[in-house]
Design an enzyme around this catalytic site. Structure first.
Site, PDB file in Angstrom:
ATOM      1  N   LYS A 180       0.855  -1.184   0.000  1.00  0.00           N
ATOM      2  CA  LYS A 180       0.000   0.000   0.000  1.00  0.00           C
ATOM      3  C   LYS A 180       0.891   1.234   0.000  1.00  0.00           C
ATOM      4  CE  LYS A 180      -1.476   2.603   3.033  1.00  0.00           C
ATOM      5  NZ  LYS A 180      -1.353   3.873   2.211  1.00  0.00           N
ATOM      6  N   GLU A 255      10.086   1.247  10.405  1.00  0.00           N
ATOM      7  CA  GLU A 255      11.029   2.345  10.142  1.00  0.00           C
ATOM      8  C   GLU A 255      10.257   3.623  10.392  1.00  0.00           C
ATOM      9  OE1 GLU A 255      14.336  -0.015   8.937  1.00  0.00           O
ATOM     10  OE2 GLU A 255      14.050   2.032   9.592  1.00  0.00           O
ATOM     11  N   CYS A 289      13.294  11.253   7.090  1.00  0.00           N
ATOM     12  CA  CYS A 289      13.302  10.805   8.483  1.00  0.00           C
ATOM     13  C   CYS A 289      14.676  10.946   9.121  1.00  0.00           C
ATOM     14  CB  CYS A 289      12.890   9.345   8.524  1.00  0.00           C
ATOM     15  SG  CYS A 289      13.917   8.360   7.432  1.00  0.00           S
ATOM     16  N   GLU A 386       9.572  16.327  15.527  1.00  0.00           N
ATOM     17  CA  GLU A 386      10.203  16.246  14.208  1.00  0.00           C
ATOM     18  C   GLU A 386       9.531  17.280  13.307  1.00  0.00           C
ATOM     19  OE1 GLU A 386       9.176  12.664  12.113  1.00  0.00           O
ATOM     20  OE2 GLU A 386      11.183  12.501  11.296  1.00  0.00           O
TER      21      GLU A 386
HETATM   22  N1  LIG Z   1      12.387   5.521   9.252  1.00  0.00           N
HETATM   23  C1  LIG Z   1      12.207   5.697   7.965  1.00  0.00           C
HETATM   24  O1  LIG Z   1      12.846   5.061   7.109  1.00  0.00           O
HETATM   25  C2  LIG Z   1      11.182   6.715   7.512  1.00  0.00           C
HETATM   26  C3  LIG Z   1      11.131   7.008   6.148  1.00  0.00           C
HETATM   27  C4  LIG Z   1      10.156   7.932   5.713  1.00  0.00           C
HETATM   28  C5  LIG Z   1       9.291   8.549   6.618  1.00  0.00           C
HETATM   29  N2  LIG Z   1       9.386   8.244   7.923  1.00  0.00           N
HETATM   30  C6  LIG Z   1       8.539   8.924   8.888  1.00  0.00           C
HETATM   31  O2  LIG Z   1       7.178   9.028   8.389  1.00  0.00           O
HETATM   32  C7  LIG Z   1       6.599  10.250   8.834  1.00  0.00           C
HETATM   33  C8  LIG Z   1       6.076  11.028   7.661  1.00  0.00           C
HETATM   34  O3  LIG Z   1       5.487  10.163   6.715  1.00  0.00           O
HETATM   35  P1  LIG Z   1       3.914  10.077   6.626  1.00  0.00           P
HETATM   36  O4  LIG Z   1       3.297  11.385   6.957  1.00  0.00           O
HETATM   37  O5  LIG Z   1       3.543   9.443   5.325  1.00  0.00           O
HETATM   38  O6  LIG Z   1       3.595   9.043   7.801  1.00  0.00           O
HETATM   39  P2  LIG Z   1       2.212   8.342   8.080  1.00  0.00           P
HETATM   40  O7  LIG Z   1       2.481   7.433   9.196  1.00  0.00           O
HETATM   41  O8  LIG Z   1       1.090   9.287   8.180  1.00  0.00           O
HETATM   42  O9  LIG Z   1       1.908   7.474   6.743  1.00  0.00           O
HETATM   43  C9  LIG Z   1       2.814   6.483   6.337  1.00  0.00           C
HETATM   44  C10 LIG Z   1       2.029   5.416   5.597  1.00  0.00           C
HETATM   45  O10 LIG Z   1       1.136   4.812   6.523  1.00  0.00           O
HETATM   46  C11 LIG Z   1      -0.168   4.815   5.992  1.00  0.00           C
HETATM   47  N3  LIG Z   1      -1.115   4.811   7.103  1.00  0.00           N
HETATM   48  C12 LIG Z   1      -1.525   5.853   7.854  1.00  0.00           C
HETATM   49  N4  LIG Z   1      -2.441   5.440   8.761  1.00  0.00           N
HETATM   50  C13 LIG Z   1      -2.611   4.088   8.565  1.00  0.00           C
HETATM   51  C14 LIG Z   1      -3.427   3.063   9.151  1.00  0.00           C
HETATM   52  N5  LIG Z   1      -4.268   3.340  10.157  1.00  0.00           N
HETATM   53  N6  LIG Z   1      -3.339   1.796   8.668  1.00  0.00           N
HETATM   54  C15 LIG Z   1      -2.501   1.511   7.654  1.00  0.00           C
HETATM   55  N7  LIG Z   1      -1.710   2.427   7.054  1.00  0.00           N
HETATM   56  C16 LIG Z   1      -1.770   3.699   7.516  1.00  0.00           C
HETATM   57  C17 LIG Z   1      -0.221   6.035   5.110  1.00  0.00           C
HETATM   58  O11 LIG Z   1      -1.268   5.924   4.169  1.00  0.00           O
HETATM   59  C18 LIG Z   1       1.150   5.961   4.459  1.00  0.00           C
HETATM   60  O12 LIG Z   1       1.119   5.042   3.391  1.00  0.00           O
HETATM   61  C19 LIG Z   1       7.698  10.996   9.539  1.00  0.00           C
HETATM   62  O13 LIG Z   1       7.592  10.790  10.932  1.00  0.00           O
HETATM   63  C20 LIG Z   1       8.989  10.356   9.033  1.00  0.00           C
HETATM   64  O14 LIG Z   1      10.041  10.479   9.963  1.00  0.00           O
HETATM   65  C21 LIG Z   1      10.323   7.341   8.408  1.00  0.00           C
HETATM   66  O1  LIG Z   2      13.070   9.471   4.907  1.00  0.00           O
HETATM   67  C1  LIG Z   2      13.238   8.373   4.565  1.00  0.00           C
HETATM   68  C2  LIG Z   2      14.391   7.775   3.861  1.00  0.00           C
HETATM   69  O2  LIG Z   2      14.669   6.562   4.501  1.00  0.00           O
HETATM   70  C3  LIG Z   2      15.576   8.694   3.830  1.00  0.00           C
HETATM   71  S1  LIG Z   2      16.926   7.996   2.978  1.00  0.00           S
HETATM   72  O3  LIG Z   2      16.823   8.435   1.558  1.00  0.00           O
HETATM   73  O4  LIG Z   2      16.823   6.520   3.060  1.00  0.00           O
HETATM   74  O5  LIG Z   2      18.123   8.490   3.646  1.00  0.00           O
END
Ligand SMILES: NC(=O)c1ccc[n+]([C@@H]2O[C@H](COP(=O)([O-])OP(=O)(O)OC[C@H]3O[C@@H](n4cnc5c(N)ncnc54)[C@H](O)[C@@H]3O)[C@@H](O)[C@H]2O)c1
Ligand SMILES: O=C[C@H](O)CS(=O)(=O)O
Length: 482
Positions: A180, A255, A289, A386
């Site tokens: 998804k 993640e 992130c 964040e």
């Molecule tokens: N650690 C990593 O590798 C990493 C990478 C990218 C983003 N992030 C984190 O993600 C956040 C920003 O991304 P975002 O706004 O898309 O996050 P988000 O958690 O809102 O959404 C992430 C994904 O989860 C889905 N989602 C949301 N609610 C859900 C539910 N109830 N059930 C199933 N799926 C659901 C969303 O549709 C999307 O596909 C930031 O905190 C960032 O740090 C972490």
């Molecule tokens: O934000 C999410 C990604 O994991 C960052 S990176 O491109 O992998 O460094």
């Protein structure tokens, strides 16, 4: 115009080898964050469609797992080649839906191919063990087997590479997948499905569903055929998913969010630190992130660093990701801009000074001025939350111990960075920082060959590297009586 010319834009879901709409025809509109224009629509599927996708993945699992690792690797290598061969069009699609500058989009798509190639290579190194038996008449061994059907949920900030980082590992291990992608940036993920078909990945091995997240998540969590949930996104959603998945005894990889510190010691190479600070803070307009969230600068170089850093940030060109020379695109949506605004307002109200930026860009829509704040203090929201945007707060510190304490004062533990030319300090501080990844004199450290992941509220599991495959394998112990 691009919608009609981009060969990879699909407004349908991939279920069991067929491209389909939602059963009731429901759709979600997808918008260009730079202009507000609608790019296209995606199906808003419900649990019934997701169940069919899971059934398809389950049906495809035995044959896919039965392929030799070399056979799976050959298909994945072909997929990596197809991504590279279509890099320009895939990058354009990514910039269209996510907004990042084309150069960054090209970098992400290239990285996406690198993850696929890496796991194609790792597929052939899923080794087992033989164990010296305590019994003369028995032989002991260990094999590692694919966990089965995997549900993957990816975020909007890296809509191509986050799919590769998960799905390529799962496929290499012999698993099948239902993905998804984020509803804000679905087209890069759907394009991944088109390429997977072209590469020869059999029907049902990769399924891609789109729609409102909660019902899709509920089916992932409650369907017993799903044996693993891999999620990249916010800590709040990750904790909810992990709790419900664990209750159903499903494997999880999480993640999640970050709050990265960037420490500049008195003995640092300041020019190198400034260059790395810009890279680490403003990549994807601060929407990664592992972007630095807090800058800790030792008192002896605080003013010099602040002046150099602010001057470099003032030079960052803001605009459409398709415009030459632009290095700062829009934030993903107005909710994101409002969050960034609230952090700046709170910081200034508590004593911070704006050195550059500080408000919505004149371009409007999702654009925000790259911002540097000096005299930040730990009581400010931007210290604990964040910001996920182009705002850099500068905190001052006096001693090494104080810097480590401040850097670790967060529930997150994804990435941390520090700059010093003292080798002993590098090891002292590196060993004390409670983060899954650290950069020493570097501000961008991600590569497919190294383990990506965090500790504490930044998640569990690792992606990429030789460790990334472990999350998709179960261990089986064999005791063979002679
Ligand atoms: N650690 C990593 O590798 C990493 C990478 C990218 C983003 N992030 C984190 O993600 C956040 C920003 O991304 P975002 O706004 O898309 O996050 P988000 O958690 O809102 O959404 C992430 C994904 O989860 C889905 N989602 C949301 N609610 C859900 C539910 N109830 N059930 C199933 N799926 C659901 C969303 O549709 C999307 O596909 C930031 O905190 C960032 O740090 C972490
Ligand atoms: O934000 C999410 C990604 O994991 C960052 S990176 O491109 O992998 O460094």
């Amino acid at each position: 115009m691009l919608k009609k010319t981009n060969p990879w834009l699909r407004e349908a879901n991939l279920i069991g080898g067929s491209w389909v709409a939602a059963d009731d025809g429901a759709v979600i509109e997808v918008f260009n964050p730079a202009t507000g224009e609608m790019i296209g629509t995606i199906p808003a599927v419900g649990r019934a469609e997701v169940k069919r996708a899971i059934d398809a993945a389950n049906a495809a699992f035995p044959a896919w797992a039965a392929k030799t690792a070399a056979e799976r690797a050959a298909i994945l290598l072909k997929l990596a080649g197809l991504i590279r061969a279509n890099l320009d069009a895939l990058a354009e699609l990514l910039t269209l839906e996510q907004g990042k500058p084309l150069a960054e989009a090209r970098g992400e798509v290239g990285g996406s191919a690198n993850y696929v190639q890496w796991f194609a290579e790792e597929a052939r190194r899923v080794y087992g063990d033989t164990i010296p038996s305590p019994w003369a008449d028995r032989r002991l061994m260990v094999t590692r087997e694919p966990v089965g059907v995997v549900a993957a949920i990816t975020p909007w900030n890296f809509p191509s590479s986050m799919i590769s980082r998960k799905v390529a590992a799962a496929l290499a291990a012999g698993c099948t997948v239902v993905v998804k992608p984020a509803e804000l940036t679905p087209f890069s993920g759907l394009a991944w499905g088109v390429l997977a078909e072209e590469a020869g990945i059999p029907a049902g091995v990769v399924n891609i569903v789109t729609g409102h997240a909660p019902p899709i998540g509920d089916e992932f969590l409650e369907n017993p055929l799903v044996r693993k949930i891999t999620f990249t996104g916010s800590t709040a959603v990750g904790k909810m998913l992990a709790g419900r998945a664990s209750a159903a005894m499903k494997r999880v990889s999480m993640e999640l969010g970050g709050n990265a510190p960037f420490i500049v010691f008195d003995d640092a190479d300041l020019d190198r630190a400034v260059t790395a600070a810009v890279q680490s803070k403003y990549r994807n307009s601060g929407q990664t992130c592992v972007c630095t969230n807090r800058f800790y600068v030792q008192a002896g170089v605080y003013d010099a660093f602040a002046e150099k850093f602010a001057a470099a940030v003032r030079d960052l060109k803001v605009g459409s990701g398709f415009e030459a020379g632009v290095v700062q695109g829009p934030l993903i949506d107005d909710r994101a801009v409002k969050k960034v605004e609230s952090h700046v307002t709170d910081a200034v109200a508590k004593g911070a000074t704006i050195l550059t930026g500080g408000k919505r860009h004149a371009l409007g829509h999702g654009f925000f001025e790259p911002t540097v704040l000096r005299d930040a203090t730990p009581d400010m929201k931007i210290s604990t939350d964040e910001v996920f945007g182009p705002v850099a707060p500068l905190f001052r510190f006096e001693t090494e111990d104080e810097a480590v304490r401040l850097a670790n004062a967060t529930e997150y533990g994804l990435a941390g960075y520090f700059f010093t030319r003292d080798l002993s300090r590098a090891f002292r501080v590196g060993e004390k920082l409670k983060y899954g990844q650290i950069g020493i004199n570097e501000g961008v450290i991600t590569t497919e060959v190294a383990p990506f992941g965090g500790v504490k509220d930044s998640g569990v599991g690792r992606e990429g590297s030789k460790y990334g495959l472990e999350d998709y394998l179960d261990i089986k112990y064999w005791c063979i009586g002679l």
